[in-house]
Each structure stands twice: as C-alpha cells, then as structure tokens.
Write an enzyme that holds these catalytic residues in place. Structure first.
Site, PDB file in Angstrom:
ATOM      1  N   TYR A  55       2.689 -22.943   5.435  1.00 47.64           N
ATOM      2  CA  TYR A  55       1.070 -23.669   4.461  1.00 47.64           C
ATOM      3  C   TYR A  55       1.830 -24.900   4.990  1.00 47.64           C
ATOM      4  O   TYR A  55       2.553 -25.316   3.996  1.00 47.64           O
ATOM      5  CB  TYR A  55       1.366 -23.011   3.826  1.00 47.64           C
ATOM      6  CG  TYR A  55       1.424 -21.749   3.599  1.00 47.64           C
ATOM      7  CD1 TYR A  55      -0.112 -21.339   4.396  1.00 47.64           C
ATOM      8  CD2 TYR A  55       0.789 -20.204   2.340  1.00 47.64           C
ATOM      9  CE1 TYR A  55      -0.033 -19.913   4.648  1.00 47.64           C
ATOM     10  CE2 TYR A  55       0.495 -19.578   2.346  1.00 47.64           C
ATOM     11  CZ  TYR A  55       0.136 -18.855   3.546  1.00 47.64           C
ATOM     12  OH  TYR A  55      -0.403 -17.465   3.430  1.00 47.64           O
ATOM     13  N   HIS A 127       4.161 -13.714  10.306  1.00 45.86           N
ATOM     14  CA  HIS A 127       3.236 -14.213   9.588  1.00 45.86           C
ATOM     15  C   HIS A 127       2.136 -14.082  10.442  1.00 45.86           C
ATOM     16  O   HIS A 127       1.408 -13.438  10.023  1.00 45.86           O
ATOM     17  CB  HIS A 127       3.137 -15.392   9.127  1.00 45.86           C
ATOM     18  CG  HIS A 127       2.373 -16.260   8.519  1.00 45.86           C
ATOM     19  ND1 HIS A 127       2.449 -17.382   8.312  1.00 45.86           N
ATOM     20  CD2 HIS A 127       0.715 -15.587   8.362  1.00 45.86           C
ATOM     21  CE1 HIS A 127       1.006 -17.794   7.573  1.00 45.86           C
ATOM     22  NE2 HIS A 127       0.549 -16.297   7.248  1.00 45.86           N
ATOM     23  N   SER A 206      -7.290 -12.553   0.357  1.00 46.61           N
ATOM     24  CA  SER A 206      -8.600 -13.346   0.245  1.00 46.61           C
ATOM     25  C   SER A 206      -9.391 -12.589  -0.421  1.00 46.61           C
ATOM     26  O   SER A 206     -10.685 -11.826   0.188  1.00 46.61           O
ATOM     27  CB  SER A 206      -8.929 -14.126   1.319  1.00 46.61           C
ATOM     28  OG  SER A 206      -8.501 -14.952   2.013  1.00 46.61           O
ATOM     29  N   PRO A 207      -8.868 -11.890  -1.498  1.00 48.09           N
ATOM     30  CA  PRO A 207      -9.114 -11.149  -2.567  1.00 48.09           C
ATOM     31  C   PRO A 207     -11.083 -11.247  -2.816  1.00 48.09           C
ATOM     32  O   PRO A 207     -12.047 -10.313  -3.666  1.00 48.09           O
ATOM     33  CB  PRO A 207      -8.460  -9.945  -3.520  1.00 48.09           C
ATOM     34  CG  PRO A 207      -7.472 -12.027  -3.804  1.00 48.09           C
ATOM     35  CD  PRO A 207      -7.205 -12.460  -2.038  1.00 48.09           C
ATOM     36  N   GLY A 209     -12.526 -12.896  -1.316  1.00 45.52           N
ATOM     37  CA  GLY A 209     -13.936 -13.477   0.243  1.00 45.52           C
ATOM     38  C   GLY A 209     -13.979 -14.887   0.745  1.00 45.52           C
ATOM     39  O   GLY A 209     -14.957 -15.592   0.338  1.00 45.52           O
ATOM     40  N   ARG A 210     -12.109 -15.957   0.211  1.00 40.70           N
ATOM     41  CA  ARG A 210     -12.509 -16.768   0.618  1.00 40.70           C
ATOM     42  C   ARG A 210     -13.732 -18.316  -0.009  1.00 40.70           C
ATOM     43  O   ARG A 210     -14.046 -19.372  -0.049  1.00 40.70           O
ATOM     44  CB  ARG A 210     -12.632 -17.432   1.578  1.00 40.70           C
ATOM     45  CG  ARG A 210     -11.543 -17.093   2.933  1.00 40.70           C
ATOM     46  CD  ARG A 210     -11.911 -17.358   4.143  1.00 40.70           C
ATOM     47  NE  ARG A 210     -10.675 -16.744   5.283  1.00 40.70           N
ATOM     48  CZ  ARG A 210      -9.911 -16.911   5.337  1.00 40.70           C
ATOM     49  NH1 ARG A 210      -9.073 -17.314   4.805  1.00 40.70           N
ATOM     50  NH2 ARG A 210      -8.809 -15.964   5.981  1.00 40.70           N
ATOM     51  N   GLY A 215     -18.372 -16.882  -6.408  1.00 43.62           N
ATOM     52  CA  GLY A 215     -19.155 -18.062  -6.200  1.00 43.62           C
ATOM     53  C   GLY A 215     -19.095 -19.441  -6.350  1.00 43.62           C
ATOM     54  O   GLY A 215     -19.799 -19.956  -7.110  1.00 43.62           O
TER      55      GLY A 215
END
Length: 339
Positions: A55, A127, A206-207, A209-210, A215
C-alpha cells in the site's frame, strides 16, 4: 463493541483497513487528515488495523507506524508480504510483482518492522500466493519468522480452500482474508467452510463493495468522475455496461436500508457480521464521519427478515460484472462464482 477473536487476539468486529489512506482510491488524504482518521478509529474502540507493504509501496506502513506505534499495546497489527515493488529501468515504470520466495518474504518483513516501528507484527499475511512457489515453501518461510519472534501468527489472502488446507498442514494458519460482501460471495463456495473446519478466522475486506454498497457512487456521473488511477476504473462492475444494470439494484437496496432505519453502509456491514462470529470486517475510509457510520453497524439489531431481504436483493445472481479485471483474476487463487 462486543469483541470477536482472530486466533489469540480479541478484536473489534468492525476493524479498519488502512489501504485507502495511501493507495488505490485516487487522491490520498493529507498526512494530518490520515492521522486524524487513525486516531479517531483507535479512540472509537477499533483494536485491529490492517495494512500491507504494497500500500503506497511502504507509505501506508510508514503512516501507521508513525501514528499508532505510541499506542502499540492497544491494538492488533496486521500487515502483508508477497506483493513487492518492482523497480523501473528507465523505460518501464515501477510496478508490482508477486514474489513469495522465502528471501523476499524475509526482506519484506524486515522492512515492514522498520516502517511500522514495532518489534513484532501480530498477524502477517501472504498477500498473494506466488503460484511459481509451492505454498508450503512460502508458509515455511513465514513459520521461520514466527519462530524468530518477528511475527506472531500467519494469514493468507485471496486463496482457495485447497490452498488453505495445504498451507495449514505446513503451519497453523490463523486468518484468511478475502473480499466478501453482499455483492461478492466467492467465499461461500468453499473457503468459509474450510476456515470453520480448520479453526481459521475469516477477515472480510471490501465489505462495502468498494463503496457501491455505501452509496458512494449513486450514479454514472460519479463513476466517470473517479480519478484516473482509482482502482475501481478497470473493475468490470464499474464499467458503463455493468453499472447501468447494477444501479437499479443499488436504488432498491438503499430503499431497504431506509426502511430498516439505518444507512446503506450499516446494512452491508451488519449482513457481513451476521455470517458468523468468526467473521471480522475491515472496511476502509478516509472520512471520520464515514468511520463513525461504519462502526455504528456493530450495535445494530436488525431483524433476520431485513438481513434476508438484503441477501436476496444483492447477490451473485443479481449483480452484473466480475469483481476483478482479467489481470487481477489471474493473480488470485480463490474459487470463482463465474468460472
């Protein structure tokens, strides 16, 4: 927050993925804003922070080390190896390479320890599995780091149930991390069951959904406005074709959250947490307000009916497009709902 366990560590069920403070989601926040976010998470009861050598090519670990090392006894620290920076040669730009050789794992760990300003990393993931190197060899190198006292436990990221079992036979695996949310159900094919058979905790990245399930991208204009290097741009689900199909789904999902009296992000996180006490979610954010909203999901008491309706509305059969572009699909080892 009522704590859950990752191996020997008691952690907040909603913890913090630190990636987007330095990597992948367009313009990164200022050092001051990133520090404010990390400390706000710590003060709000987050006890598990997840970073990686990849990262920002070390920048994220440096940030986490600078800000959180004075509070090291208050949280569980997770980082990752096996995705490494590949230097450019003047004609080719620097990029990344999957390298799971013992030599690279050892070198990456030493760099991570320095950047994180710690003597030991609590949970250290491979990773990505380097398919040129037997998983037993990479895990063996991680086991050497456990014996040397440089890491406490071993994790794997984006691997299949079969690979997990092979790795676990070499050395006990404490956690498996992969993408999991209402709109990405790959772990349900085999990995969740394998984790439970082996006593391995599951960490859902990513719970949200990115951002889709929060929203954050309410229309096509918002997708078009994403920065050029935003990680979502090449993802099929965010292409014009697939997003046009996914947008009406988002609108119905948002209406369900409003009916339930919570935000869309909270509904998504509550659904993930409902999948088992062995599941921990690590959403990422650059906003303190969004952080507080996310953490509020841990205290929600939504009915089984609402969570069932959310799962029936957003799932593999209703979402259009793959979760990864072709290159990323080749790099992971997970079971694929679209294979």
């Amino acid at each position: 927050m009522q704590l859950r366990h990752i191996g020997p560590f008691a952690v907040s069920p909603i913890s913090l993925g630190c990636m987007n403070l330095s990597h992948a989601y367009g313009t990164t926040p200022s050092a001051e804003d990133a520090e404010r976010l990390l400390l706000a998470a710590l003060d709000a009861g987050v006890t598990h922070f997840d970073t990686a050598a990849l990262y920002g090519f070390g920048a994220n670990e440096t940030l986490v080390g600078r800000v959180l090392s004075p509070h090291r006894q208050r949280f569980m620290l997770a980082s990752k190896c096996g995705l490494t920076r590949e230097a450019g040669d003047g004609t080719v730009a620097a990029g990344r390479v999957i390298d799971g050789t013992p030599k690279n794992i050892r070198a990456t760990c030493e760099g991570s320890l320095r950047r994180l300003k710690t003597e030991v990393i609590d949970l250290y993931y491979l990773h990505r599995w380097d398919k040129k190197v037997p998983i037993e060899e990479s895990v063996g190198a991680l086991a050497d780091l456990v014996r040397a006292g440089k890491i406490r436990t071993i994790g794997l990221s984006e691997v299949s149930a079969d690979t997990l079992r092979r790795a676990h036979a070499e050395h006990p695996i404490t956690a498996l991390q992969t993408e999991y949310s209402l709109w990405t159900r790959n772990p349900e094919l085999a990995v969740l069951q394998a984790c439970r058979e082996l006593g391995v905790s599951f960490v859902a990245f990513s719970p949200l959904g990115r951002g889709y399930l929060a929203g954050a991208l309410p229309d096509w204009a918002a997708v078009e406005a994403l920065p050029e290097k935003d990680i979502r741009r090449p993802i099929p689900r965010f292409s014009a074709e697939h997003f046009a199909r996914n947008l009406p789904l988002l609108q119905r999902y948002t209406a369900l959250a409003a009916e339930a009296g919570c935000t869309p992000a909270q509904l998504a996180l509550a659904w993930v947490l409902q999948q088992g006490q062995d599941v921990v979610a690590i959403p990422g954010t650059r906003s303190v307000a969004h952080l507080q909203d996310d953490l509020g999901a841990a205290a929600l008491r939504l009915s089984d009916e609402v969570l069932r309706r959310a799962g029936e509305l957003v799932n593999t059969a209703t979402v259009s497009g793959h979760r990864y572009a072709e290159q990323a699909r080749r790099e992971v080892d997970t079971e694929d709902v679209e294979a």
